[in-house]
Write a protein that holds these residues in place. Structure first.
Motif, PDB file in Angstrom:
ATOM      1  N   ILE A   1      43.113  32.854  36.968  1.00 37.93           N
ATOM      2  CA  ILE A   1      42.040  33.693  37.483  1.00 37.93           C
ATOM      3  C   ILE A   1      41.622  33.157  38.843  1.00 37.93           C
ATOM      4  O   ILE A   1      41.733  31.961  39.115  1.00 37.93           O
ATOM      5  CB  ILE A   1      40.815  33.761  36.525  1.00 37.93           C
ATOM      6  CG1 ILE A   1      40.331  32.356  36.165  1.00 37.93           C
ATOM      7  CG2 ILE A   1      41.144  34.548  35.286  1.00 37.93           C
ATOM      8  CD1 ILE A   1      39.050  32.350  35.357  1.00 37.93           C
ATOM      9  N   THR A   2      41.188  34.040  39.676  1.00 36.12           N
ATOM     10  CA  THR A   2      40.739  33.640  40.995  1.00 36.12           C
ATOM     11  C   THR A   2      39.487  34.435  41.328  1.00 36.12           C
ATOM     12  O   THR A   2      39.194  35.426  40.668  1.00 36.12           O
ATOM     13  CB  THR A   2      41.849  33.854  42.044  1.00 36.12           C
ATOM     14  OG1 THR A   2      41.463  33.207  43.253  1.00 36.12           O
ATOM     15  CG2 THR A   2      42.063  35.323  42.323  1.00 36.12           C
ATOM     16  N   ALA A   3      38.770  33.965  42.335  1.00 35.98           N
ATOM     17  CA  ALA A   3      37.511  34.626  42.651  1.00 35.98           C
ATOM     18  C   ALA A   3      37.650  35.471  43.896  1.00 35.98           C
ATOM     19  O   ALA A   3      38.272  35.066  44.868  1.00 35.98           O
ATOM     20  CB  ALA A   3      36.415  33.590  42.853  1.00 35.98           C
TER      21      ALA A   3
ATOM     22  N   THR B   1      41.922  38.601  37.556  1.00 36.11           N
ATOM     23  CA  THR B   1      43.034  38.063  36.789  1.00 36.11           C
ATOM     24  C   THR B   1      44.269  38.146  37.671  1.00 36.11           C
ATOM     25  O   THR B   1      44.610  39.216  38.162  1.00 36.11           O
ATOM     26  CB  THR B   1      43.243  38.885  35.509  1.00 36.11           C
ATOM     27  OG1 THR B   1      41.994  38.984  34.850  1.00 36.11           O
ATOM     28  CG2 THR B   1      44.245  38.236  34.609  1.00 36.11           C
TER      29      THR B   1
ATOM     30  N   TYR C   1      38.742  46.544  34.954  1.00 37.63           N
ATOM     31  CA  TYR C   1      39.024  45.141  35.207  1.00 37.63           C
ATOM     32  C   TYR C   1      39.832  45.040  36.491  1.00 37.63           C
ATOM     33  O   TYR C   1      40.683  45.894  36.754  1.00 37.63           O
ATOM     34  CB  TYR C   1      39.805  44.519  34.050  1.00 37.63           C
ATOM     35  CG  TYR C   1      39.001  44.432  32.799  1.00 37.63           C
ATOM     36  CD1 TYR C   1      38.066  43.423  32.609  1.00 37.63           C
ATOM     37  CD2 TYR C   1      39.156  45.381  31.796  1.00 37.63           C
ATOM     38  CE1 TYR C   1      37.312  43.356  31.468  1.00 37.63           C
ATOM     39  CE2 TYR C   1      38.399  45.320  30.638  1.00 37.63           C
ATOM     40  CZ  TYR C   1      37.480  44.297  30.479  1.00 37.63           C
ATOM     41  OH  TYR C   1      36.729  44.220  29.351  1.00 37.63           O
TER      42      TYR C   1
ATOM     43  N   TYR D   1      42.510  43.110  38.957  1.00 41.74           N
ATOM     44  CA  TYR D   1      43.653  42.202  38.892  1.00 41.74           C
ATOM     45  C   TYR D   1      44.150  41.924  40.305  1.00 41.74           C
ATOM     46  O   TYR D   1      44.072  42.794  41.168  1.00 41.74           O
ATOM     47  CB  TYR D   1      44.797  42.842  38.096  1.00 41.74           C
ATOM     48  CG  TYR D   1      44.436  43.157  36.673  1.00 41.74           C
ATOM     49  CD1 TYR D   1      44.702  42.250  35.652  1.00 41.74           C
ATOM     50  CD2 TYR D   1      43.828  44.365  36.348  1.00 41.74           C
ATOM     51  CE1 TYR D   1      44.373  42.535  34.348  1.00 41.74           C
ATOM     52  CE2 TYR D   1      43.488  44.660  35.037  1.00 41.74           C
ATOM     53  CZ  TYR D   1      43.766  43.739  34.037  1.00 41.74           C
ATOM     54  OH  TYR D   1      43.442  44.029  32.743  1.00 41.74           O
TER      55      TYR D   1
ATOM     56  N   THR E   1      42.765  29.396  39.146  1.00 43.18           N
ATOM     57  CA  THR E   1      42.525  28.574  37.966  1.00 43.18           C
ATOM     58  C   THR E   1      43.482  29.015  36.870  1.00 43.18           C
ATOM     59  O   THR E   1      43.453  30.165  36.447  1.00 43.18           O
ATOM     60  CB  THR E   1      41.087  28.765  37.464  1.00 43.18           C
ATOM     61  OG1 THR E   1      40.203  28.543  38.549  1.00 43.18           O
ATOM     62  CG2 THR E   1      40.762  27.816  36.331  1.00 43.18           C
ATOM     63  N   PRO E   2      44.375  28.145  36.439  1.00 47.18           N
ATOM     64  CA  PRO E   2      45.306  28.564  35.380  1.00 47.18           C
ATOM     65  C   PRO E   2      44.582  28.836  34.070  1.00 47.18           C
ATOM     66  O   PRO E   2      43.509  28.297  33.810  1.00 47.18           O
ATOM     67  CB  PRO E   2      46.261  27.378  35.254  1.00 47.18           C
ATOM     68  CG  PRO E   2      45.601  26.236  35.912  1.00 47.18           C
ATOM     69  CD  PRO E   2      44.564  26.753  36.840  1.00 47.18           C
ATOM     70  N   VAL E   3      45.170  29.676  33.279  1.00 45.81           N
ATOM     71  CA  VAL E   3      44.606  29.992  31.970  1.00 45.81           C
ATOM     72  C   VAL E   3      45.543  29.443  30.907  1.00 45.81           C
ATOM     73  O   VAL E   3      46.573  30.042  30.623  1.00 45.81           O
ATOM     74  CB  VAL E   3      44.432  31.514  31.782  1.00 45.81           C
ATOM     75  CG1 VAL E   3      43.807  31.811  30.434  1.00 45.81           C
ATOM     76  CG2 VAL E   3      43.606  32.096  32.900  1.00 45.81           C
TER      77      VAL E   3
ATOM     78  N   ARG F   1      34.891  37.076  46.108  1.00 45.99           N
ATOM     79  CA  ARG F   1      33.432  37.028  46.198  1.00 45.99           C
ATOM     80  C   ARG F   1      32.906  36.577  44.822  1.00 45.99           C
ATOM     81  O   ARG F   1      33.384  35.581  44.296  1.00 45.99           O
ATOM     82  CB  ARG F   1      32.868  38.371  46.643  1.00 45.99           C
ATOM     83  CG  ARG F   1      33.364  38.728  48.062  1.00 45.99           C
ATOM     84  CD  ARG F   1      32.537  39.809  48.677  1.00 45.99           C
ATOM     85  NE  ARG F   1      32.567  41.050  47.947  1.00 45.99           N
ATOM     86  CZ  ARG F   1      33.520  41.959  48.041  1.00 45.99           C
ATOM     87  NH1 ARG F   1      34.538  41.752  48.844  1.00 45.99           N
ATOM     88  NH2 ARG F   1      33.472  43.070  47.347  1.00 45.99           N
ATOM     89  N   SER F   2      31.992  37.313  44.225  1.00 44.76           N
ATOM     90  CA  SER F   2      31.479  36.807  42.951  1.00 44.76           C
ATOM     91  C   SER F   2      32.256  37.359  41.764  1.00 44.76           C
ATOM     92  O   SER F   2      31.887  37.170  40.623  1.00 44.76           O
ATOM     93  CB  SER F   2      30.007  37.166  42.819  1.00 44.76           C
ATOM     94  OG  SER F   2      29.879  38.553  42.724  1.00 44.76           O
ATOM     95  N   GLN F   3      33.331  38.053  42.077  1.00 39.26           N
ATOM     96  CA  GLN F   3      34.073  38.686  41.003  1.00 39.26           C
ATOM     97  C   GLN F   3      35.234  37.798  40.573  1.00 39.26           C
ATOM     98  O   GLN F   3      35.831  37.128  41.420  1.00 39.26           O
ATOM     99  CB  GLN F   3      34.632  39.997  41.547  1.00 39.26           C
ATOM    100  CG  GLN F   3      34.425  41.175  40.651  1.00 39.26           C
ATOM    101  CD  GLN F   3      35.166  42.371  41.215  1.00 39.26           C
ATOM    102  OE1 GLN F   3      35.486  42.448  42.397  1.00 39.26           O
ATOM    103  NE2 GLN F   3      35.441  43.309  40.338  1.00 39.26           N
ATOM    104  N   ALA F   4      35.556  37.818  39.315  1.00 35.18           N
ATOM    105  CA  ALA F   4      36.716  37.057  38.866  1.00 35.18           C
ATOM    106  C   ALA F   4      37.885  38.016  38.701  1.00 35.18           C
ATOM    107  O   ALA F   4      37.756  39.066  38.085  1.00 35.18           O
ATOM    108  CB  ALA F   4      36.414  36.364  37.556  1.00 35.18           C
TER     109      ALA F   4
ATOM    110  N   ALA G   1      42.151  29.408  45.556  1.00 40.17           N
ATOM    111  CA  ALA G   1      42.492  28.579  44.400  1.00 40.17           C
ATOM    112  C   ALA G   1      42.619  29.462  43.167  1.00 40.17           C
ATOM    113  O   ALA G   1      41.787  30.326  42.927  1.00 40.17           O
ATOM    114  CB  ALA G   1      41.408  27.536  44.185  1.00 40.17           C
TER     115      ALA G   1
END
Lengths: 146, 815
Positions: A44-46, A53, A82, A84, A32-34, A48-51, A30
């Motif tokens: 953004i998407t996950a 971009t 970061y 991506y 998530t739109p920004v 594992r526990s990382q987000a 999934a």
């Protein structure tokens, strides 16, 4: 120089990313739109526990993503700490480069010249080597740089 | 305090190590301004920290060195080798003293004066000849590394190996190791991954049904994981309270030193941030407070002359928003005068005379962060050398933070510090707007109100929406508009309002579709391209692993011009109180009394609405009473006859000291009375009649109500009865006294409302001229009264209770 490269199709063109910068290839879950963010940021998407971009590379180069298919996977790269996830047409293969990136007379066209360091010969034929920091800064920054 | 001391020692050591190279370089070129500044800051910081602790000698030394160096900085004095030597000797001495403090040893008393004297401009002779310590020092500079640990004061600092040896002979109170933050980050994200994996596993296990062989170990894993996660989190985080806790003392001491009266107001102590970050902001905040109290605060007499309260307020508040924490340090002192700043800046060459008119007031104020800037006319031991603020800004910028100042003359000054917090766990509120979820840092949330409630009074003014919150019109943003999202399925007025208060004190409402949950969220940084949009402070993962965005409320508010920078928070809170006072005068609670009449009573009189069962109401006395919260309060408004219902609604009215219950049939609502009151002559309990929704309504006269019926709750409290000190009184008499509504006096009670004496003892006491200022009930041993004296037979329970009642009602009336 024989570097490993990840090959992908972006906006119908064959591109290469240095495998050194690629941490993994993931299935995109999934996203998530920004809202209010530039178009090339798909959300953004996950991982594992990382987000992560999510960047649509076609948009980031200034093309319309609807004109091409979209791979259900994404290439995860790390730029300046970061992470991506890059969305592309298709992810092809990993291959080795057969030389340094070089320029061709006349350039690669406005959009491509900005985001690539040059053409690189590989076992599977030539490809455009992408400049990741340039790519993820999006079309506006690219326009500013040009 | 021990923690603080350890910090102080560690910090001083670190600075000594860091400035080691600077000191050597400065010696080779005493005119080097940058080196001079560094060393100057070192002694200044030591001096500052000494303010926390009671180290007069350290403070004396560093103050002396600072004086001399300040002269050099301002050009009043040329830095020569003699001065360098003397300063170095002092720095060495500081290093040794710090060691002695850590080892809890006494440090040799002598030598300080010689060191300080050596700083005097004309003291070259002394420094090289008379003071052996200093001459030793100058030699040691040439061969720094050659000195063993037990050498005379001088070269401790330059001898790096010395540092390393120290831990051997000083017992370490608590074992600790230093870890790179990177490693901590890795462990933390590893644990976060583990938690997600566990959630995933839990989900699958649930699908698979109960499997006792797996469920047991899985439960254990869950518990362990929760523990580990907790510990890991705490490894990095600390409440800002640890920093705040030292501030009241600092403020107290400083204000006492300077003859000022300052009250400290701390807010947001539960904000958690990285230990590292706390250390980084410790000095800046200390500096700001020093400056504020020294320069900002006026003396009590000046304050009174200005029409301010004698006691100044120093307010420090912390708020967290994703990976930024903002700390506001404000005072209600004299404020900063831009003209003086500008004059000074021009004199220092920071600004050209020609730029004078071009600079905005804001820009001028920010000049105080320039190195070497100070407007204080006098140099005090507290601050005023213009070192504080440039250090403050430097420290903050080093970690990617910023500082801003706003000030209004004669009203106060407000410093806003922003420091980043790349990794943190905050309490967050999850809201939904346009089908998407967002997180809001809980620290901003003042209250959540459903827009459907009448009190909000939604109003559209041009493009701006306003809501009424506690009597104030507050701007309202629709989250869907802010983020350019699809309007949800909700119609206007069905939204949920989240009332948000920014660190600057500004209040606004954010309309969202619905509230989801609140809980701790782990804030992850966002890529720069996303941050650039200015709406988000970070991202966080929901329990199911889906990422959501954390809103940057400060930026959003700023985007819509909802942040008032120019106004200091102190001023604003003042205004708010005034506003409230004005608003409240016309707000009233509308109710229907037992005669069916609609009446209103001013809202500020209503303390609470109580619902009391019939049993607590006592109709036996001349005025009805009811017991609420253990207090006996007068009750009015009941109809004649028995209490009409099982439960009665009571308005508990309070005038500040007296209380009063007003029984009502029905409580309607709080409302605003906007039409003028028309006085009524015939009923003194009615202040006037006014119109509400086209109907007349009586407004109760608070003055008359309290004048006639009000009683202070103290008087209604259980009176105290002192009993004779015998076993009989304690075991047999005291239950009776208690059931009559009295408290039995114990030895700690100095006074009583009534005393019970045995008649023979009483007479003996009278014979000894003991004065009885309180009523006395005398008990006799025999049923029949032997004489006419007012005594009660000690087993005449009814008589005793009546006597006690009489005293109580007499006492109640009396007060």
């Amino acid at each position: 120089m024989n570097d490993l490269l990840v090959m992908a199709q972006i906006a119908g063109r064959r591109c290469a990313l240095p495998a050194h910068d690629v941490s993994s290839v993931i299935e995109v879950g999934a996203v998530t739109p920004v809202p209010r963010a530039p178009d090339f940021i798909a959300g953004i998407t996950a991982m594992r526990s990382q987000a992560l971009t999510v960047i649509d590379c076609r948009c980031a180069l200034g093309f319309d993503p609807d004109n091409w298919p979209r791979d259900h996977r994404a290439i995860v790269v790390k730029v300046e700490n970061y992470s991506y996830a890059l969305r592309v047409d298709t992810i092809e293969d990993i291959t080795t480069s057969a030389g340094e990136a070089s320029q061709v007379p006349g350039g690669f066209g406005r959009e491509w010249s900005r985001a690539s360091t040059g053409m690189v010969e590989t076992k599977d034929g030539p490809a455009l080597l992408l400049d990741l920091p340039q790519l993820i800064s999006g079309p506006e920054a690219l326009a500013g740089a040009a | 305090m021990d923690d603080l001391l350890t910090d102080f020692i560690a910090e001083t050591r670190e600075m000594l190590e860091a400035s080691e190279g600077e000191i050597i370089a400065w010696e080779s070129d005493p005119s080097d301004r940058a080196r001079l500044d560094t060393i100057f800051r070192f002694v200044h910081t030591v001096k500052g920290n000494c303010g926390f602790f009671d180290f007069p000698r350290l403070a004396g030394l560093s103050h002396a060195a600072e004086d001399a160096l300040a002269d050099c900085r301002s050009g009043r004095r040329e830095a020569d080798s003699a001065l360098v030597t003397a300063v170095l000797a002092i720095i060495d001495r500081i290093a040794q003293m710090v060691d002695a403090i850590e080892a809890d040893e006494d440090f040799a008393q002598d030598g300080d004066d010689a060191l300080i004297a050596a700083l005097e401009p004309g003291a070259e002779e002394l420094s090289t000849g008379d003071a052996p310590i200093v001459s030793d020092e100058s030699q040691s500079q040439e061969t720094p590394a050659a000195h063993p640990a037990a050498h005379p004061p001088a070269s401790a600092l330059l001898d790096g190996s010395d540092e390393a040896k120290r831990p051997d002979n000083t017992p370490a109170p608590q074992r600790s190791i230093r870890l790179p933050v990177d490693l901590l980050d890795r462990v933390m994200s590893g644990v976060s991954d583990m938690v997600l994996a566990r959630n995933d596993l839990a989900h699958r296990l649930r699908q698979a049904g109960t499997q006792p062989t797996i469920d047991g170990p899985f439960e254990r894993l869950t518990t362990i994981l929760a523990d580990v996660r907790d510990a890991i989190t705490r490894m990095r985080m600390q409440r800002i309270e640890t920093l705040f806790s030292a501030l009241p003392r600092l403020v107290r001491d400083l204000s006492a030193d300077l003859g000022k009266q300052v009250m400290v107001d701390l807010e947001g102590g539960d904000v958690e941030l990285d230990r590292e970050m706390i250390e980084t902001i410790r000095d800046p905040i200390t500096h700001l407070i020093r400056n504020a109290i020294d320069h900002g605060m006026e003396t009590p007499s000046n304050r009174l002359a200005m029409g301010k309260r004698e006691i100044g307020i120093m307010a420090i508040s912390a708020r967290q928003s994703g990976n930024t924490i903002s700390i506001v340090v404000s005072d209600d002192g004299a404020g900063i005068e831009p003209g003086r700043i500008l004059d000074k800046a021009i004199a220092m060459g920071l600004v050209q005379e020609t730029q004078r008119s071009q600079l905005s007031r804001e820009d001028i104020l920010q000049l105080i962060f320039e190195p070497g800037f100070s407007t204080a006319d006098e140099v005090s031991s507290v601050s005023g050398r213009g070192v504080g603020l440039d250090v403050v800004r430097q420290n903050l910028e080093r970690v990617g933070g910023s500082i801003k100042v706003t000030s209004t003359q004669d009203v106060g000054t407000m410093f806003t510090l922003q420091v980043p917090l790349t990794l943190s766990i905050i309490a967050g509120l999850t809201v939904e707007a346009g089908e998407q979820r967002f997180a809001i840092p809980q620290s901003y949330v003042e209250e959540i109100i459903h827009a459907s409630s009448k009190a909000l009074d939604f109003a559209q003014m041009g493009e701006t929406a306003l809501v009424t919150f506690r009597g104030n019109r507050v701007p309202c943003l629709m989250l869907t508009d802010v983020l350019d999202l699809e309007q949800g399925d909700l119609v206007q007025g069905q939204h949920t309002m989240v009332m948000l208060r920014l660190a600057s004190g500004d209040l606004f409402a954010l309309a969202v579709d619905r509230i989801h949950s609140h809980g701790d969220v782990v804030v992850k940084p966002l890529a720069p391209a996303v941050m650039k949009s200015g709406f988000y402070a970070g991202s966080t993962l929901l329990d199911d692993g889906q990422p959501i965005l954390l809103l940057d409320m400060t930026n959003i508010a700023a985007e819509y011009g909802l942040v008032s920078d120019a106004r200091s928070r102190t001023l604003q809170s003042l205004e708010e109180t005034q506003d409230e006072a004005e608003q409240d005068t016309c707000r009233a609670m509308v109710f229907t009394d037992f005669n069916g009449r609609r009446r209103a009573v001013r809202l500020e009189l209503v303390k609470r609405i109580e619902t009391a069962p019939r049993s607590v109401i006592d109709l036996s006395a001349s005025t009805p009473r009811a017991v609420i919260d253990g207090l006996i309060l007068p009750l009015i408004g009941l109809p004649d006859g028995p209490v009409p219902s099982e439960k009665v609604r009571l308005l508990r009215l309070n005038d500040g000291s007296s209380e009063l219950l007003y029984a009502v049939r029905d409580v309607d609502d709080a409302t605003e009375l906007d039409t003028a009151l028309k006085p009524v002559a015939d009923d003194p309990l009615i202040e006037g009649v006014t119109l509400l929704n086209g109907q007349t309504i009586d407004v109760m006269n608070g003055y008359e109500l309290f004048a006639r019926f009000g009683e202070t709750p103290e008087a209604a409290e259980k009176p105290v009865c002192r009993l004779p000190d015998t076993e009989w009184a304690r075991t047999i008499l005291s239950p009776l006294v208690k059931s009559a509504g009295y408290t039995v006096a114990n030895s700690a009670d100095k006074t009583e409302d009534v005393a019970i004496w045995f008649d023979d003892e009483y007479e003996a006491a009278v014979a000894m001229d003991v004065a009885f200022d309180k009523p006395v009930i005398r008990l006799r041993d025999l049923p029949d009264a032997s004489d006419s004296a007012e005594t009660i037979y000690r087993y005449d329970g009814e008589g005793l209770v009546n006597a006690l009642r009489q005293v109580r009602s007499a006492g109640g009336r009396g007060s």
